[in-house]
Structures are given as C-alpha cells and as structure tokens.
Design a protein around this motif. Structure first.
Motif, short mmCIF file in Angstrom:
data_model
loop_
_atom_site.label_atom_id
_atom_site.label_comp_id
_atom_site.label_asym_id
_atom_site.label_seq_id
_atom_site.Cartn_x
_atom_site.Cartn_y
_atom_site.Cartn_z
N PHE A 39 32.03 -17.58 -69.04
CA PHE A 39 33.16 -17.45 -68.12
C PHE A 39 32.57 -17.12 -66.76
CE2 PHE A 39 36.26 -15.12 -65.70
CZ PHE A 39 37.39 -15.90 -65.86
N ALA A 40 32.83 -17.97 -65.79
CA ALA A 40 32.25 -17.79 -64.46
C ALA A 40 33.35 -17.51 -63.43
CB ALA A 40 31.46 -19.03 -64.06
N ASP A 41 33.11 -16.55 -62.60
CA ASP A 41 33.98 -16.26 -61.46
C ASP A 41 33.07 -16.01 -60.26
OD1 ASP A 41 36.10 -15.66 -59.83
OD2 ASP A 41 36.41 -13.66 -60.65
N PRO A 42 32.43 -17.08 -59.79
CA PRO A 42 31.42 -16.92 -58.74
C PRO A 42 32.06 -16.67 -57.37
CG PRO A 42 31.79 -19.22 -59.14
CD PRO A 42 32.62 -18.48 -60.17
N PRO A 43 31.28 -16.18 -56.45
CA PRO A 43 31.75 -16.15 -55.06
C PRO A 43 32.00 -17.60 -54.61
CG PRO A 43 29.75 -14.85 -55.32
CD PRO A 43 29.95 -15.61 -56.59
N PHE A 44 33.04 -17.81 -53.85
CA PHE A 44 33.40 -19.17 -53.44
C PHE A 44 33.01 -19.51 -52.01
CE2 PHE A 44 36.13 -18.35 -57.09
CZ PHE A 44 35.84 -19.47 -57.85
N ASN A 45 32.21 -18.64 -51.40
CA ASN A 45 31.67 -18.90 -50.06
C ASN A 45 32.77 -19.10 -49.03
OD1 ASN A 45 29.10 -18.93 -48.82
ND2 ASN A 45 29.34 -21.10 -48.39
N ILE A 46 33.76 -18.22 -49.09
CA ILE A 46 34.89 -18.30 -48.16
C ILE A 46 34.93 -17.11 -47.21
CG2 ILE A 46 36.31 -19.77 -49.64
CD1 ILE A 46 37.78 -17.24 -50.58
N GLY A 47 33.83 -16.35 -47.17
CA GLY A 47 33.74 -15.25 -46.22
C GLY A 47 34.26 -13.92 -46.71
N TYR A 48 34.47 -13.79 -48.03
CA TYR A 48 34.94 -12.53 -48.59
C TYR A 48 33.89 -11.44 -48.37
CZ TYR A 48 36.99 -9.25 -51.91
OH TYR A 48 37.54 -8.15 -52.48
N ASP A 49 34.32 -10.24 -48.13
CA ASP A 49 33.41 -9.12 -47.83
C ASP A 49 33.01 -8.38 -49.11
OD1 ASP A 49 31.90 -7.32 -46.41
OD2 ASP A 49 33.62 -6.09 -45.82
N TYR A 50 31.96 -8.89 -49.79
CA TYR A 50 31.42 -8.25 -50.98
C TYR A 50 30.48 -7.12 -50.57
CZ TYR A 50 33.00 -12.26 -53.73
OH TYR A 50 33.74 -13.22 -54.34
N ASP A 51 30.22 -6.21 -51.50
CA ASP A 51 29.29 -5.11 -51.22
C ASP A 51 27.84 -5.58 -51.16
OD1 ASP A 51 31.36 -3.29 -51.13
OD2 ASP A 51 31.12 -2.69 -53.23
N VAL A 52 27.47 -6.50 -52.06
CA VAL A 52 26.05 -6.84 -52.19
C VAL A 52 25.76 -8.34 -52.11
CG1 VAL A 52 25.51 -4.78 -53.53
CG2 VAL A 52 26.24 -6.86 -54.71
N TYR A 53 26.71 -9.14 -51.74
CA TYR A 53 26.51 -10.59 -51.71
C TYR A 53 27.00 -11.15 -50.38
CZ TYR A 53 26.93 -15.53 -52.73
OH TYR A 53 26.81 -16.89 -52.67
N ASP A 54 26.22 -12.03 -49.80
CA ASP A 54 26.59 -12.69 -48.55
C ASP A 54 27.43 -13.91 -48.88
OD1 ASP A 54 26.88 -13.82 -46.07
OD2 ASP A 54 24.76 -14.29 -45.82
N ASP A 55 28.74 -13.83 -48.64
CA ASP A 55 29.66 -14.91 -48.97
C ASP A 55 29.85 -15.87 -47.80
OD1 ASP A 55 31.33 -16.04 -50.99
OD2 ASP A 55 33.08 -15.35 -49.90
#
Length: 79
Positions: A34-50
C-alpha cells in the motif's frame, strides 16, 4: 537489518525508507504493498522535500515503483 514496527498474524509493518526495505527483500515475496507517496505538490512535510524537479521526481518514482514490482509475488497486489 530492519526491525518491524508492528507484526501480526496478517503481516508485518515497517517504518522506514521504502526503498531500503524493498531492496533488502528477495524478489517475489510480498503479498501486498500500500503506497501513499508524496505527490510533489509542495506539501510541507517535516523530513521530505515535496518540491522536486520533474525529472528528479519521475526518477524517484520509477525507482520505488520498480522496487515494489520486483518484491511483489506474481499474484501480489499494489495499491
């Protein structure tokens, strides 16, 4: 080696970088991913550059999707 976050009679859950886990597995051993990856839409994650560039995001997506495909059983499911 990786340590499970949760183990039940139905399966094992890991809390780690998916590429590290998937690359450590033998081919064809996973029933379900089951995958729910970052979608590279500029969301402000704590540890991932989106906000990756298109080519970099596409390459990263190819890497993890290919790793899922390799790890899945022939009748496995990818959500």
């Amino acid at each position: 080696m990786f340590h499970p976050f949760l183990t039940t009679s139905r399966g094992v859950l890991y809390d780690s970088d998916c590429l590290e886990i998937l690359r450590a597995l033998r081919s064809g051993v996973v029933d379900t991913v089951f995958a729910d990856p970052p979608f590279n839409i500029g969301y402000d994650y704590d540890v991932y550059d989106d906000r990756l560039g298109y080519d970099k995001y596409l390459a990263w997506s190819h890497d993890w999707i290919s790793a899922v495909y390799r790890a899945l059983k022939p009748d496995g499911t990818f959500w």
